[in-house]
Design a protein around this motif. Sequence first.
Motif, short mmCIF file in Angstrom:
data_model
loop_
_atom_site.label_atom_id
_atom_site.label_comp_id
_atom_site.label_asym_id
_atom_site.label_seq_id
_atom_site.Cartn_x
_atom_site.Cartn_y
_atom_site.Cartn_z
N PRO A 1 1.19 -1.53 -0.61
CA PRO A 1 0.24 0.26 0.15
C PRO A 1 0.66 1.81 0.13
O PRO A 1 1.98 1.17 0.27
N ALA A 2 0.29 2.42 -0.33
CA ALA A 2 1.15 3.46 0.14
C ALA A 2 1.79 4.23 1.12
O ALA A 2 2.34 4.79 1.33
N ALA A 3 0.85 3.41 2.14
CA ALA A 3 -0.24 3.53 3.67
C ALA A 3 -1.36 3.37 4.98
O ALA A 3 -1.58 2.94 3.12
N GLU B 1 -3.09 -7.60 16.38
CA GLU B 1 -3.99 -8.19 15.55
C GLU B 1 -3.92 -7.07 14.70
O GLU B 1 -4.06 -7.31 13.67
N LYS B 2 -4.36 -5.43 14.74
CA LYS B 2 -4.37 -3.59 14.54
C LYS B 2 -3.37 -4.31 13.52
O LYS B 2 -3.30 -4.10 12.61
N ALA B 3 -2.22 -3.76 14.44
CA ALA B 3 -0.45 -4.02 13.56
C ALA B 3 -0.32 -4.59 12.44
O ALA B 3 0.59 -4.55 11.66
N GLY B 4 -0.79 -6.17 12.56
CA GLY B 4 -0.70 -6.51 11.51
C GLY B 4 -1.07 -6.41 9.59
O GLY B 4 -0.07 -7.37 9.81
N GLY C 1 8.55 -2.06 4.52
CA GLY C 1 8.80 -0.08 3.81
C GLY C 1 7.49 0.64 3.66
O GLY C 1 7.88 1.37 2.88
N VAL C 2 6.67 -0.09 3.77
CA VAL C 2 4.87 1.15 3.91
C VAL C 2 4.70 1.62 4.91
O VAL C 2 5.22 0.66 6.71
N GLY D 1 8.41 -3.17 14.11
CA GLY D 1 9.51 -3.33 13.31
C GLY D 1 9.78 -4.85 12.83
O GLY D 1 10.89 -5.37 11.99
N LEU D 2 9.09 -5.68 13.25
CA LEU D 2 9.66 -7.45 12.77
C LEU D 2 9.67 -7.37 11.31
O LEU D 2 9.31 -7.72 10.88
N ALA D 3 7.77 -6.02 10.50
CA ALA D 3 7.82 -5.91 9.48
C ALA D 3 8.96 -5.15 8.54
O ALA D 3 8.42 -4.89 7.61
N GLY D 4 9.43 -4.77 9.19
CA GLY D 4 10.75 -3.44 8.66
C GLY D 4 9.38 -2.77 7.90
O GLY D 4 9.76 -1.46 7.29
N ALA D 5 8.38 -1.75 8.52
CA ALA D 5 7.46 -0.63 8.15
C ALA D 5 8.04 -0.03 8.82
O ALA D 5 7.58 0.20 10.40
N PRO D 6 8.22 1.96 8.20
CA PRO D 6 8.62 2.97 9.05
C PRO D 6 7.00 2.86 10.43
O PRO D 6 5.94 2.94 9.46
#
Length: 432
Positions: A162-164, A196-199, A204-205, A225-230
């Motif tokens: 996604p874009a964000a 659950e929500k942060a899933g 990079g998104v 952090g685990l997902a690598g999401a800023p």
Amino acid sequence: MKDFATSESPAVQAQLDRLAALTLPQGRFGLETITEILERLDNPQKRLPPVFHVAGTNGKGSTCTYLRMILEAEGLTVHSATKPHLVRYNERIRLAGHLIEDQMLADLLKEVLDTAEDLHPSFFEVTTAAIFLAFSRVPADVCVIEVGLGGRFDATNVLEHPAACGIATLGIDHEAFLLRPEEGTPESPLARIAFEKAGIARPGVPLVTQSYPEAARLEVERIAGLAGAPLHVRGEDWWANIGETIEYRDRFGTLTLPLPPHMPGVHQADNAALAVSMLRHQDRVSVNATSIAEGIRAARWPARLQKLSSGPLTQYAGAREVWLDGGHNPDAGQAIARHFKARPLHLVIGMLDNKDPQALIEPLAGSLLSLTAVPIEGSPHHPAEAFGDTARSAPDIATALANLPADGVPVLIGGSLYLAGKVLKANGELPD
């Protein structure tokens, strides 16, 4: 709980009847079925314009509305998918700014149902697949998609880049699904909800959130952090002070924005600020400050502290104000209470029997002059005694309104989006 509508279109109704026959196998959680459905449909979710993906307990639908209205004010063509519908199933799919037409809706549902029949899909998996098909076949500049339930296992969570992504407010709701025992998940209820929500986090998104209590905040940080999401957290990476205006600030600068005139309540200004932050922390869609302000002014979202117009139903209330809100959990109750600021109030409530009957009663306790419980036709609901000793009952909303004392005090109809949809239909205020 099933969530269906009827349609005046025979073609749509035929497919809604098929949806109504679906059941979700007990204990089935995961994305395997929706993934298989989409593969059979040639993966339409991979052929979408930039997507804004929004989760949360309360406020995610409103945040999606602000995103759509701001993007449209910028002159962009927007597809949006929100949940649930209030009156018509068509409300779930908005194509290029307009609710999906009946024939296209019927054709899409039939295509998905025929394709997935042997997989025994759920209502939500069929709906999500139809949304992705529609969005892939009609040109647009951007998509806004609301998460249905949770995030980690929600059918929309097959989006790859996604874009964000955004997470609105967090609270305790849908406990049977989101707090079910599972090894390796947080023990704290609010931290589990955050998990659950942060899933929805993706590598990079940008993941943009409101501020949360420490246990929830730490869980969101861990999953991002685990997902690598800023991660961009309110109060740490962006700020919004709500007063006579919305004073918004982040590393890109400051904005003074209007309060949303058609969506009252501080919580709606908070939702608008989240939408703004999502737009400002991504780089795939450009939006200027003028469009942001125009979109906030234009935003409307039915059954969220909506002041009803004069109509066939509200005529029973006399000259008093009649408000409608579909909130049904404690956080929603607190938001409603903040809006009315201890003003005297009559409450007409109908609530599904799997919801906390005190969710609205306790926050509004000091303001209520009367409390009338009404049934929700077609759904299991709490009886009057569940709301306390002072609650009385009425057979329907019209009777409840007609029996209020002639004191001119405003009345709130609340407790369920199912009830809200019936109220809007009865008053001739169909969402469009």
